[in-house]
Structures are given as structure tokens and as C-alpha cells.
Design a protein around this motif. Structure first.
Motif, short mmCIF file in Angstrom:
data_model
loop_
_atom_site.label_atom_id
_atom_site.label_comp_id
_atom_site.label_asym_id
_atom_site.label_seq_id
_atom_site.Cartn_x
_atom_site.Cartn_y
_atom_site.Cartn_z
N TRP A 147 -3.36 -2.69 -6.85
CA TRP A 147 -3.93 -1.34 -6.92
C TRP A 147 -3.10 -0.43 -7.82
O TRP A 147 -3.62 0.47 -8.45
CB TRP A 147 -4.03 -0.72 -5.53
CG TRP A 147 -5.02 -1.35 -4.60
CD1 TRP A 147 -4.74 -2.09 -3.48
CD2 TRP A 147 -6.45 -1.29 -4.69
NE1 TRP A 147 -5.91 -2.49 -2.88
CE2 TRP A 147 -6.97 -2.02 -3.60
CE3 TRP A 147 -7.34 -0.70 -5.60
CZ2 TRP A 147 -8.33 -2.16 -3.38
CZ3 TRP A 147 -8.69 -0.84 -5.38
CH2 TRP A 147 -9.19 -1.56 -4.28
N GLY A 148 -1.78 -0.65 -7.84
CA GLY A 148 -0.91 0.25 -8.58
C GLY A 148 -0.77 1.57 -7.85
O GLY A 148 -0.97 1.67 -6.64
N ASP A 149 -0.41 2.62 -8.59
CA ASP A 149 -0.26 3.95 -8.00
C ASP A 149 -1.63 4.60 -7.87
O ASP A 149 -2.33 4.79 -8.86
CB ASP A 149 0.64 4.82 -8.89
CG ASP A 149 2.06 4.30 -8.93
OD1 ASP A 149 2.58 3.92 -7.87
OD2 ASP A 149 2.65 4.27 -10.02
N LEU A 150 -2.00 4.96 -6.65
CA LEU A 150 -3.29 5.62 -6.40
C LEU A 150 -3.07 6.95 -5.70
O LEU A 150 -2.20 7.06 -4.82
CB LEU A 150 -4.19 4.75 -5.53
CG LEU A 150 -4.71 3.42 -6.08
CD1 LEU A 150 -5.61 2.75 -5.03
CD2 LEU A 150 -5.46 3.61 -7.38
N ILE A 174 0.82 -1.22 0.00
CA ILE A 174 0.00 0.00 0.00
C ILE A 174 0.85 1.26 0.00
O ILE A 174 0.31 2.37 0.09
CB ILE A 174 -0.97 0.02 1.19
CG1 ILE A 174 -0.21 -0.04 2.51
CG2 ILE A 174 -1.98 -1.11 1.09
CD1 ILE A 174 -1.09 0.17 3.71
N ALA A 175 2.17 1.10 -0.13
CA ALA A 175 3.05 2.26 -0.10
C ALA A 175 2.83 3.17 -1.31
O ALA A 175 3.18 4.35 -1.27
CB ALA A 175 4.50 1.82 -0.04
N ARG A 176 2.24 2.63 -2.38
CA ARG A 176 2.02 3.43 -3.59
C ARG A 176 0.68 4.17 -3.55
O ARG A 176 0.28 4.77 -4.53
CB ARG A 176 2.08 2.51 -4.82
CG ARG A 176 3.46 1.90 -5.03
CD ARG A 176 3.44 0.74 -6.01
NE ARG A 176 3.11 1.16 -7.36
CZ ARG A 176 2.97 0.31 -8.39
NH1 ARG A 176 3.10 -1.00 -8.18
NH2 ARG A 176 2.68 0.77 -9.59
N ILE A 177 0.00 4.11 -2.41
CA ILE A 177 -1.27 4.82 -2.23
C ILE A 177 -0.99 6.06 -1.38
O ILE A 177 -0.58 5.96 -0.23
CB ILE A 177 -2.30 3.92 -1.55
CG1 ILE A 177 -2.53 2.65 -2.38
CG2 ILE A 177 -3.61 4.68 -1.35
CD1 ILE A 177 -3.40 1.62 -1.71
#
Length: 286
Positions: free
Chosen positions: A134-137, A23-26
């Protein structure tokens, strides 16, 4: 998806749970909560996510209501099954900016009751947060069931203290009493409250323009003032909101100028500002 995971569920303590960096990319995480059922929390969460996506933010909508997932119907995605890429779950696309995951996508029979205890529910939520691609959010919106039980506890523990709560209430005192506990719940866990939304706040008559306070009015604002958190506005009763949800149309995508749409947009604007702030922090420009 494994529907009987060995996951480690909601911890008995209120300490944050360590999870992998998926979730670091959120950038921004907004958890929609209410201590009371029947206040329209899922409708608020769905329209918040749709509004963010329509504003150009890369958005995810995660429905962790294991026993009553309503996001698939509200978003017009009932019956859709996510695809897998190896061990990763591919979220369902609502549009180019909004990805959706719900427990409802994984039920073989939508009429079958989900009878799970807390540790199993916690394990599934962990899968949603760590195994979904999720990818980048710019923002992840999480729709929780009412109360302060296993699901919201697991979500806030796993997302950590940078997750922000959006608390939904209706105007009646019986709702305010329960929703007040949601604010205390967030404070015990160390999570900030983005604000309170008062839903079902008066009926705006389309013929005469008069607002009729069917369920009273102002309880959410008084709660926000007493609790020292922002009040994000009142969303009036509008039959078109329910019709849109039943037909699988995000209300904000089909109604842009009604009083209810204007109220939803004010909530979206607060979330956009929050996401922008989180983005500046992530880039070191805070």
C-alpha cells in the motif's frame, strides 16, 4: 496470491489480533459496514474512496467481499490482474491517488463460486492487509460484505481499535433493525463509528424537482440519534449512480453537481476531517 492460505482466520473471541506493522503507514482506516444487504454499501465505499482521492488524499480501497466482490466493476477495473513484487502484491491504480485491491482480481473464473469457510477467508484478509504494498496512505477504505460475520470481524480485529466504521443503511425499518446490530458489533469490538449514511433516500425527480420517498425517509437519521452517533446525510436515488457503476465510472468523477453527488461529497468531507485528525495524531500535534 495463494488462494488456499493457512491463515489464522477470524478468532472465536472478540480480542484484537496481532499482525505485522505493514499497515502502520496508513493514517486513517474507514471500514464500510452494513447489517443489511442491498443498501448500496459498495457504491458508497467506491465513491468515498474516489472522492478522497479527488480531494488529494493518498487512498486505498480494499474489497474484502470474498463471495460477491463488486468493486472491480464499479471502478472500471474488471479483468485486471495485480502484479507481484517478490512476495508483495502491488495494488491496481485507479488514478495517481487511489490504489485498489479486491478478491475479484484473483478469481480465475469470475463465474465460479468461492466456497470457503471462515479461517480461509480470514487468512486471505490477513494477506491483503500485510502483503499488499500500500505504501504511505492518508486513508484506507475497506468495503465489507453485509452482516457481522467473518469478514468484518477479521478486518476490525486486524486493523485494531483505531479503525473507524462507516455504517450504511436504507430508510426502511427492515434495514434499520439489521443495521442497528452493526453499531452494537462495533461497540463490542471497541471501534468508533464515524457516522451513518442513509442511502436510497428518496427519488429526486430531475423534471419537476420533487423528492418522492419511495423507500420512506429518515430512518437512518433516527437511528443515528438513538444510537448517539453522527448522521452524515441522505443519498437520494439517482439512476445515474447505477449507470455509472455498471459502466465502471466512479459517480463522483463524472457527476459533480447533482443532489446525489452533493450528498456523497458531504460523506467525503467527514472522512477528510477524520483523516486530517488522524494525521495530526500521528505527527504528535493532536
Amino acid at each position: 496470491m495463494n488462494q488456499s492460505p493457512s491463515g489464522d482466520g477470524a478468532n472465536e473471541s472478540l480480542q484484537p489480533l496481532e499482525i505485522p506493522g505493514a499497515i502502520a503507514r496508513i493514517k486513517s482506516k474507514i471500514v464500510v459496514l452494513s447489517g443489511k444487504g442491498g443498501v448500496g454499501k459498495s457504491t458508497v465505499a467506491a465513491n468515498l474512496a474516489a472522492g478522497l482521492a479527488l480531494e488529494g488524499l493518498r487512498t486505498g480501497l480494499l474489497d474484502v467481499d470474498v463471495h460477491g466482490p463488486s468493486i472491480p466493476r464499479i471502478m472500471g477495473l474488471a479483468g485486471v490482474k495485480p502484479e507481484m513484487a517478490g512476495d508483495a502484491i502491488l495494488p491496481v491504480e485507479w488514478n495517481w491517488n487511489l490504489k485498489v485491491v479486491s478478491m475479484g482480481f484473483f478469481l480465475a473464473n469470475p463465474d465460479e463460486a468461492v466456497i470457503w469457510r471462515g479461517p480461509v477467508k480470514g487468512g486471505v484478509i490477513k494477506q491483503f492487509l500485510t502483503q499488499v504494498a500500500w505504501g504511505d496512505l492518508d486513508c484506507l477504505v475497506v468495503d465489507c460484505p453485509p452482516g457481522t460475520g467473518d469478514e468484518p470481524l477479521s478486518v476490525l480485529q486486524m486493523l485494531g481499535e483505531d479503525a473507524t466504521a462507516l455504517v450504511v443503511t436504507s430508510p426502511q425499518d427492515v434495514a434499520i433493525d439489521d443495521v442497528r446490530r452493526s453499531i452494537g458489533f462495533c461497540r463490542e469490538l471497541g471501534n468508533p463509528v464515524l457516522g451513518i449514511v442513509e442511502n436510497l433516500s428518496g427519488f429526486h425527480c430531475p423534471q419537476c424537482g420533487t423528492v418522492h420517498d419511495i423507500f420512506k425517509s429518515g430512518g437512518g437519521e433516527r437511528l443515528a440519534e438513538s444510537a448517539g452517533v453522527p448522521f452524515l446525510g441522505r443519498i437520494p436515488i439517482d439512476g445515474e449512480v447505477g449507470r455509472a457503476a455498471d459502466q465502471g465510472e466512479a459517480y463522483l468523477a463524472v457527476k459533480g453537481t447533482s443532489p446525489a453527488a452533493s450528498a456523497f461529497k458531504r460523506v467525503v468531507a467527514a472522512a477528510v476531517r477524520h483523516a486530517a485528525g488522524r494525521g495530526r495524531e500521528a505527527s504528535g500535534d493532536a
